[in-house]
Design a protein around this motif. Structure first.
Motif, PDB file in Angstrom:
ATOM      1  N   ILE A   1       6.862  -4.731   0.214  1.00 45.02           N
ATOM      2  CA  ILE A   1       8.691  -4.998   0.455  1.00 45.02           C
ATOM      3  C   ILE A   1       8.830  -3.283  -0.423  1.00 45.02           C
ATOM      4  N   GLY A   2       8.696  -2.640  -1.011  1.00 48.88           N
ATOM      5  CA  GLY A   2       8.920  -1.338  -1.910  1.00 48.88           C
ATOM      6  C   GLY A   2       7.300  -0.008  -0.942  1.00 48.88           C
ATOM      7  N   LEU A   3       6.638  -1.069  -0.975  1.00 49.82           N
ATOM      8  CA  LEU A   3       5.931   0.072   0.525  1.00 49.82           C
ATOM      9  C   LEU A   3       6.184   0.480   1.626  1.00 49.82           C
TER      10      LEU A   3
ATOM     11  N   VAL B   1       7.155  -0.022  -7.076  1.00 45.96           N
ATOM     12  CA  VAL B   1       5.868   0.909  -6.235  1.00 45.96           C
ATOM     13  C   VAL B   1       6.625   2.102  -6.215  1.00 45.96           C
ATOM     14  N   CYS B   2       8.237   2.143  -5.576  1.00 42.80           N
ATOM     15  CA  CYS B   2       8.544   3.749  -4.935  1.00 42.80           C
ATOM     16  C   CYS B   2       8.462   3.688  -5.810  1.00 42.80           C
ATOM     17  N   ARG B   3       8.698   3.934  -7.409  1.00 40.73           N
ATOM     18  CA  ARG B   3       8.670   5.174  -8.262  1.00 40.73           C
ATOM     19  C   ARG B   3       7.401   5.789  -8.317  1.00 40.73           C
TER      20      ARG B   3
ATOM     21  N   LEU C   1       0.707  -5.407   5.652  1.00 38.56           N
ATOM     22  CA  LEU C   1       0.734  -4.629   5.008  1.00 38.56           C
ATOM     23  C   LEU C   1       0.344  -4.838   3.692  1.00 38.56           C
ATOM     24  N   GLY C   2      -0.988  -5.508   3.668  1.00 37.07           N
ATOM     25  CA  GLY C   2      -2.068  -6.193   2.815  1.00 37.07           C
ATOM     26  C   GLY C   2      -2.535  -6.660   2.088  1.00 37.07           C
ATOM     27  N   ILE C   3      -1.696  -8.262   2.125  1.00 36.81           N
ATOM     28  CA  ILE C   3      -1.320  -9.074   1.062  1.00 36.81           C
ATOM     29  C   ILE C   3      -2.487  -9.331   0.643  1.00 36.81           C
TER      30      ILE C   3
END
Length: 365
Positions: free
Chosen positions: A70-72, A106-108, A309-311
């Motif tokens: 979700i961050g991605l 992830v976002c950072r 998303l590549g889980i």
């Protein structure tokens, strides 16, 4: 077979029974509002509902991979829309803060993201707010009782298992027409279900081919929530990601249910101590969003979304780094994407301003 004995009434059930005896039966949505949000005894006002010691487990609590993906999605959406700064990152119903903490990990890693983000958590439960503060640590955030209180501006909204707790009304097709399902009191003073008098006309949620016994549900608060989302998304760039379990087929059915200590229970038992939910009507959600001028993407199943998303690649990478965790990682990912589990039961929709159309649909949808 003798039916199982009902648990003793809670204080909230006793209080509601006295109110109903004095004023008459109440609708399902009114009952849900009391049971979930009563300031003194409501489920979401008084307890930590998540995790092994709670009553249910959400996707972020199953595996960190969910929050990372979700961050991605959020980070890529931010890049897609031109990396606005400053911007709001808003989560509706953030649970224990696990999802937001995993997202931000992830976002950072995306240059400029943390410099521009202003974090907002929409949460009314005091114990959960404390848990969210602990999960976020030193990351600055602001808390709000409702989305209206969040400042306007560019932003991204995440709502995972939030819409399923919107109170619903239920209508049942009888021999003489439609009736509203109500909560009344039986001869022993306990809460019980019953039907109101025949309605003068069919409810708006009914379909022409609904036969006798059909049940239709309507969430009265959904149009207001979609309008609030629309006002926000129309006044700035951004997207809203909605993940929940619900119906995409438009079929009739009774989805009102209760969970108590991870087990299904009768919705009128453990009043104020059990979680109450109903399936999200994704067709109604999308129709309302389009009426409000929003663009929509989806719905897709949670399985399709997370796989795109590549889980599975992320799972395999974690197994290579932590081979002793292979069994746990395999099992948790199967819960998230298995057709018989959350992968098939949950669906994903994105809402956004039509001005974003030039950027194409968001990833995963």
């Amino acid at each position: 077979m003798t039916p199982p004995e009902r648990p003793h009434p809670t204080g909230l059930e006793t209080r509601l029974a006295k109110m109903i005896e004095a004023c008459g039966p109440i609708s399902i949505d009114a009952f849900m509002a009391h049971a979930l949000y009563d300031p003194q005894a409501g489920y979401y006002a008084t307890r930590l509902p998540l995790g092994a010691r709670g009553d249910f487990t959400t996707s972020p609590e199953i595996s960190q991979i969910f929050g990372e993906l979700i961050g991605l999605w959020v980070a890529q959406s931010w890049l897609d829309l031109g990396s606005p700064a400053p911007f709001h990152l808003i989560e509706l119903g953030p649970g224990r803060g696990t999802l937001m903490a995993d997202m931000l990990r992830v976002c950072r890693k995306v240059p400029g993201f943390m410099d521009g983000v202003e974090l907002h958590l929409v949460e009314t439960n005091p114990p959960l707010r404390d848990a969210q503060r602990a999960a976020l640590g030193a990351i600055p955030a602001r808390w709000h009782d409702n989305l209206d209180a969040v400042p306007q501006g560019d932003g991204f909204i995440v709502a995972n298992e939030f819409l399923d707790c919107l109170p619903v009304r239920q209508f049942v097709r009888g021999e003489q027409g439609w009736h509203e399902k109500l909560v009344g009191v039986d001869a022993e003073g306990r809460l019980t279900f019953g039907l109101g008098p025949a309605l003068a006309e069919a409810p708006a949620c009914a379909m022409p081919n609904d036969g006798v016994g059909a049940v239709r549900e309507h969430a009265p608060g959904l149009p207001t929530l979609v309008e609030i989302l629309a006002q926000r998304l129309r006044t700035g760039c951004g997207r809203a990601l909605i993940i929940d379990y619900g119906d995409v087929s438009g079929q009739a059915g009774d989805s009102f249910q209760a969970l108590f200590r991870h087990q299904k229970t009768h919705p009128l038992d453990h009043v104020g101590e059990a979680d109450l939910t109903a399936h999200v009507d994704f067709a109604a959600l999308i129709s309302l969003a389009k009426t409000c001028g929003l663009g929509t993407s989806g719905p897709v199943s949670q399985r399709e979304f997370l796989q795109s998303l590549g889980i599975e690649a992320r799972r395999d990478a974690l197994i290579r780094a932590n081979p002793h965790c292979e069994s746990d990682l395999t099992r948790s990912v199967e819960r998230l994407i298995g057709e018989a589990h959350m992968g098939g039961l949950f669906h994903v929709v994105a809402l956004e301003s039509p001005l974003n159309a030039a950027h194409g649909p968001p990833i995963g949808l």
